[in-house]
Design a protein around this motif. Structure first.
Motif, mmCIF file in Angstrom:
data_model
loop_
_atom_site.group_PDB
_atom_site.id
_atom_site.type_symbol
_atom_site.label_atom_id
_atom_site.label_comp_id
_atom_site.label_asym_id
_atom_site.label_seq_id
_atom_site.Cartn_x
_atom_site.Cartn_y
_atom_site.Cartn_z
ATOM 1 N N THR A 1 5.223 -0.179 16.609
ATOM 2 C CA THR A 1 4.785 1.185 16.304
ATOM 3 C C THR A 1 5.026 1.527 14.843
ATOM 4 O OG1 THR A 1 5.195 1.887 18.580
ATOM 5 C CG2 THR A 1 5.100 3.622 16.903
ATOM 6 N N VAL A 2 6.189 1.158 14.323
ATOM 7 C CA VAL A 2 6.499 1.456 12.922
ATOM 8 C C VAL A 2 5.570 0.687 11.988
ATOM 9 C CG1 VAL A 2 8.260 1.227 11.121
ATOM 10 C CG2 VAL A 2 8.858 2.188 13.348
ATOM 11 N N ILE B 1 2.413 2.521 11.971
ATOM 12 C CA ILE B 1 2.564 3.738 11.160
ATOM 13 C C ILE B 1 2.428 3.391 9.680
ATOM 14 C CG2 ILE B 1 4.232 5.492 10.390
ATOM 15 C CD1 ILE B 1 5.197 5.635 13.326
ATOM 16 N N HIS B 2 3.049 2.283 9.257
ATOM 17 C CA HIS B 2 2.943 1.866 7.851
ATOM 18 C C HIS B 2 1.495 1.579 7.471
ATOM 19 C CE1 HIS B 2 7.427 0.481 7.545
ATOM 20 N NE2 HIS B 2 7.297 1.775 7.704
ATOM 21 N N GLN C 1 -0.238 4.908 7.212
ATOM 22 C CA GLN C 1 0.163 5.579 5.971
ATOM 23 C C GLN C 1 -0.597 5.010 4.775
ATOM 24 O OE1 GLN C 1 1.606 8.331 5.802
ATOM 25 N NE2 GLN C 1 3.700 8.361 6.535
ATOM 26 N N LYS D 1 5.451 10.258 9.103
ATOM 27 C CA LYS D 1 6.795 10.009 8.582
ATOM 28 C C LYS D 1 7.861 10.564 9.528
ATOM 29 C CE LYS D 1 9.157 8.326 5.164
ATOM 30 N NZ LYS D 1 9.145 6.885 4.946
ATOM 31 N N GLU E 1 8.148 8.169 12.446
ATOM 32 C CA GLU E 1 8.857 6.968 11.997
ATOM 33 C C GLU E 1 10.354 7.245 11.865
ATOM 34 O OE1 GLU E 1 8.933 3.780 8.289
ATOM 35 O OE2 GLU E 1 7.722 5.599 8.115
ATOM 36 N N SER E 2 10.705 8.410 11.338
ATOM 37 C CA SER E 2 12.110 8.758 11.119
ATOM 38 C C SER E 2 12.895 8.917 12.421
ATOM 39 C CB SER E 2 12.214 10.043 10.300
ATOM 40 O OG SER E 2 11.670 9.847 9.030
ATOM 41 N N VAL F 1 14.812 5.268 8.098
ATOM 42 C CA VAL F 1 13.947 4.915 6.971
ATOM 43 C C VAL F 1 14.731 4.688 5.690
ATOM 44 C CG1 VAL F 1 11.917 6.039 7.965
ATOM 45 C CG2 VAL F 1 13.441 7.343 6.468
#
Length: 175
Positions: free
Chosen positions: A86-87, A90-91, A94, A120, A123-124, A129
């Motif tokens: 998932t992260v 997300i990157h 982004q 963000k 993600e946090s 992060v």
């Protein structure tokens, strides 16, 4: 040539750029005792051989308890894999949003920035992060990925079925 196997399964993929202390090992759960087939591929040709993994004679746990431990460890590891995936998504999102913002009309910039902030924020919640160095990983609190990693460490800390409390903690992380 020789290959030494630590009798562990493959670990979850990491997230580039993050330092994780609670889940810093690069190996997955121990394999269960049983029969396996090894496969070696050299120059496109496969070679196979049988392998039997025995229980450490110093371990006196019941097989059913070890299976519970193994299955639960695999379940926790799958959550860590989901978070990492998932992260990474997300990157990628982004990156797309950054490129879109560069060529966007002024009227669309606020919407793109709002989407970036939401991504963000998500993600946090999943990862720390700020944990980009060993020192930073010691200062900032762990987030969901390392909470699962810490739980995995607890589950694998003894050759036994996981204690009931570990299942309760897992359920808390699920919500």
């Amino acid at each position: 040539n020789r290959f030494v196997w630590d009798l562990r399964e493959e670990n979850a993929a990491g997230i580039p750029g993050l330092v994780l202390l609670e889940f810093s090992r690069r190996d997955g759960p121990f394999v269960m005792p049983g029969n396996y087939r090894l496969r070696l591929t050299v120059a496109g040709k496969d070679y196979t051989a049988p392998l039997e993994v025995h229980l450490d004679p110093r371990v006196h746990a019941a097989r059913a308890d070890l299976e519970k431990q193994h299955d639960f460890a695999r379940e926790i590891l799958s959550r860590i894999e989901q978070i990492s995936s998932t992260v990474i998504q997300i990157h990628k999102a982004q990156s797309v949003l950054r490129r879109a913002r560069e060529r966007a009309k002024p009227s669309a910039v606020l919407s793109i920035e709002a989407a970036q902030r939401k991504a963000k924020a998500i993600e946090s919640q999943l990862v720390q992060v700020h944990s980009t160095t060993l020192g930073a990983s010691l200062v900032y609190p762990i987030m969901l990925d390392e909470q699962y990693g810490d739980l995995l460490n607890a589950v694998e800390s003894a050759d036994s079925a996981p204690p009931a409390q570990t299942y309760l903690v897992f359920e808390q992380y699920e919500y």
